[in-house]
Design a protein around this motif. Sequence first.
Motif, PDB file in Angstrom:
ATOM      1  N   MET A 233      70.924  53.276 -35.324  1.00 43.00           N
ATOM      2  CA  MET A 233      70.833  52.182 -36.284  1.00 43.00           C
ATOM      3  C   MET A 233      69.407  51.696 -36.491  1.00 43.00           C
ATOM      4  O   MET A 233      68.517  51.990 -35.693  1.00 43.00           O
ATOM      5  CB  MET A 233      71.749  51.030 -35.862  1.00 43.00           C
ATOM      6  N   CYS A 234      69.219  50.968 -37.585  1.00 43.37           N
ATOM      7  CA  CYS A 234      67.888  50.472 -37.920  1.00 43.37           C
ATOM      8  C   CYS A 234      67.540  49.289 -37.018  1.00 43.37           C
ATOM      9  O   CYS A 234      68.367  48.413 -36.788  1.00 43.37           O
ATOM     10  CB  CYS A 234      67.861  50.065 -39.382  1.00 43.37           C
ATOM     11  N   TYR A 235      66.312  49.266 -36.514  1.00 40.12           N
ATOM     12  CA  TYR A 235      65.882  48.189 -35.608  1.00 40.12           C
ATOM     13  C   TYR A 235      65.816  46.855 -36.329  1.00 40.12           C
ATOM     14  O   TYR A 235      65.851  45.809 -35.716  1.00 40.12           O
ATOM     15  CB  TYR A 235      64.500  48.537 -35.030  1.00 40.12           C
ATOM     16  N   LYS A 236      65.680  46.928 -37.674  1.00 45.51           N
ATOM     17  CA  LYS A 236      65.425  45.709 -38.412  1.00 45.51           C
ATOM     18  C   LYS A 236      66.688  45.107 -39.027  1.00 45.51           C
ATOM     19  O   LYS A 236      66.964  43.929 -38.839  1.00 45.51           O
ATOM     20  CB  LYS A 236      64.408  45.999 -39.516  1.00 45.51           C
ATOM     21  N   CYS A 237      67.449  45.939 -39.741  1.00 39.73           N
ATOM     22  CA  CYS A 237      68.625  45.385 -40.421  1.00 39.73           C
ATOM     23  C   CYS A 237      69.909  45.652 -39.653  1.00 39.73           C
ATOM     24  O   CYS A 237      70.947  45.070 -39.977  1.00 39.73           O
ATOM     25  CB  CYS A 237      68.718  45.917 -41.841  1.00 39.73           C
ATOM     26  N   GLY A 238      69.838  46.540 -38.656  1.00 37.80           N
ATOM     27  CA  GLY A 238      71.026  46.795 -37.846  1.00 37.80           C
ATOM     28  C   GLY A 238      72.037  47.700 -38.523  1.00 37.80           C
ATOM     29  O   GLY A 238      73.112  47.966 -37.983  1.00 37.80           O
ATOM     30  N   LYS A 260      66.825  57.512 -40.249  1.00 42.72           N
ATOM     31  CA  LYS A 260      66.051  56.916 -41.337  1.00 42.72           C
ATOM     32  C   LYS A 260      66.908  55.875 -42.044  1.00 42.72           C
ATOM     33  O   LYS A 260      68.023  56.174 -42.466  1.00 42.72           O
ATOM     34  CB  LYS A 260      65.608  58.003 -42.313  1.00 42.72           C
ATOM     35  N   CYS A 261      66.349  54.685 -42.121  1.00 41.37           N
ATOM     36  CA  CYS A 261      67.050  53.604 -42.823  1.00 41.37           C
ATOM     37  C   CYS A 261      66.591  53.639 -44.281  1.00 41.37           C
ATOM     38  O   CYS A 261      65.417  53.842 -44.574  1.00 41.37           O
ATOM     39  CB  CYS A 261      66.711  52.249 -42.190  1.00 41.37           C
ATOM     40  N   TRP A 262      67.541  53.440 -45.166  1.00 41.79           N
ATOM     41  CA  TRP A 262      67.247  53.491 -46.597  1.00 41.79           C
ATOM     42  C   TRP A 262      66.174  52.463 -46.971  1.00 41.79           C
ATOM     43  O   TRP A 262      65.313  52.706 -47.795  1.00 41.79           O
ATOM     44  CB  TRP A 262      68.563  53.204 -47.345  1.00 41.79           C
ATOM     45  N   TYR A 263      66.214  51.327 -46.297  1.00 42.43           N
ATOM     46  CA  TYR A 263      65.273  50.243 -46.638  1.00 42.43           C
ATOM     47  C   TYR A 263      64.029  50.207 -45.761  1.00 42.43           C
ATOM     48  O   TYR A 263      62.957  49.845 -46.202  1.00 42.43           O
ATOM     49  CB  TYR A 263      65.972  48.879 -46.509  1.00 42.43           C
ATOM     50  N   HIS A 264      64.169  50.575 -44.486  1.00 36.93           N
ATOM     51  CA  HIS A 264      63.066  50.333 -43.549  1.00 36.93           C
ATOM     52  C   HIS A 264      62.425  51.597 -42.982  1.00 36.93           C
ATOM     53  O   HIS A 264      61.633  51.527 -42.057  1.00 36.93           O
ATOM     54  CB  HIS A 264      63.533  49.410 -42.413  1.00 36.93           C
ATOM     55  N   GLY A 265      62.790  52.725 -43.494  1.00 38.43           N
ATOM     56  CA  GLY A 265      62.123  53.971 -43.102  1.00 38.43           C
ATOM     57  C   GLY A 265      62.607  54.569 -41.793  1.00 38.43           C
ATOM     58  O   GLY A 265      63.710  54.257 -41.313  1.00 38.43           O
TER      59      GLY A 265
HETATM   60 ZN   LIG Z   1      66.991  48.847 -42.053  1.00 43.63          ZN
END
Ligand SMILES: [Zn+2]
Length: 323
Positions: A233-238, A260-265
């Motif tokens: 999972m993304c560290y930022k948006c979860g 890879k997160c769609w928003y946060h790379g």
């Molecule tokens: Zn994210």
Amino acid sequence: MNYIVFDLEWNQSMTREWEDARMPFEIIEIGAVKLDSKYNIIDEYQSLIKPRLYKKLQPHVKSILNYDEQELRNGRPFDMVCREFLKWCGQDYTFCSWGSMDLHYLQMNMEYYHMKPLVSPLKFYNIQQIYANLIDQEHLIVKLEKAVENLNISFDENRPYHSAVNDAYYTSLVFGKMKPKDVDDLYCFDTYNNPKKKEDEIITFHKKYLEHISHEYSDKREILDDKDFSSIMCYKCGKKANKKIKWFSNTPTSYTCVGKCWYHGYVVGKIKVKQTKNGKLFAIKTMSPSDRKGLEKVKERQNELREKRLIKRHDKIKVKQPL
Ligand SMILES: [Zn+2]
């Protein structure tokens, strides 16, 4: 909120056969410095402890301490000192120490003496780690003396190292000198009393990483099979990240992945497997930001490990072939 910067000195058994598995390291001194929220020293605590198990100092311990067995005999029992120390800490405080071992051994000794456990989950500041991050050496184990020197903190001849209260004093000066930005974000969790059940698991979002401390498992396979824990999972948006490199075993006790997160790379994931006191396992997952370079680096590492494994297998087959 005050900071309780504390340090312990401990002794161990002279021989393995005399060691008590419940308390392989016996605390012989507690020292601490109380800081207010602006890092001003407002009080100090120091007390020697009369050992119950290991009355003779192990040679290495003896060589670095500024006191001997004779002085320890005048100390007071651990439970009495520890209760006094916890009372001295007050109501609103966070523990700080150089490394994570002091908090571990403090709780181990408390358990040996059947004392009430500390609150759980237990937040603390690992000043050694904060310093290592400051100098961009995340994985470096820096000695307190070195950090004091590098930060141009003057050494006080009346305060030699390897006395708990003095080491706590220097640790508090390092903390104050660093004045870390976003200090509220730099805490970590002690895992001496690791989460037992799923509902006790700890998930925290820090500014630059996400940490998930799992419940207990019986074997390593269960950890990756538990999709609630091992999701990338993304560290930022979860949110769930797209799998780029799935979990692979990096060392016998760690796994790595990239997503890879769609928003946060790009995000890189790490799982560290740890043993509990009762022989079970638990794991700590961290997800942190990465980039294309990071992805390539992990790929390289994975290929390197694959090749090593192939060579090993090949060698085994060669050995098995009849002459
Ligand atoms: Zn994210």
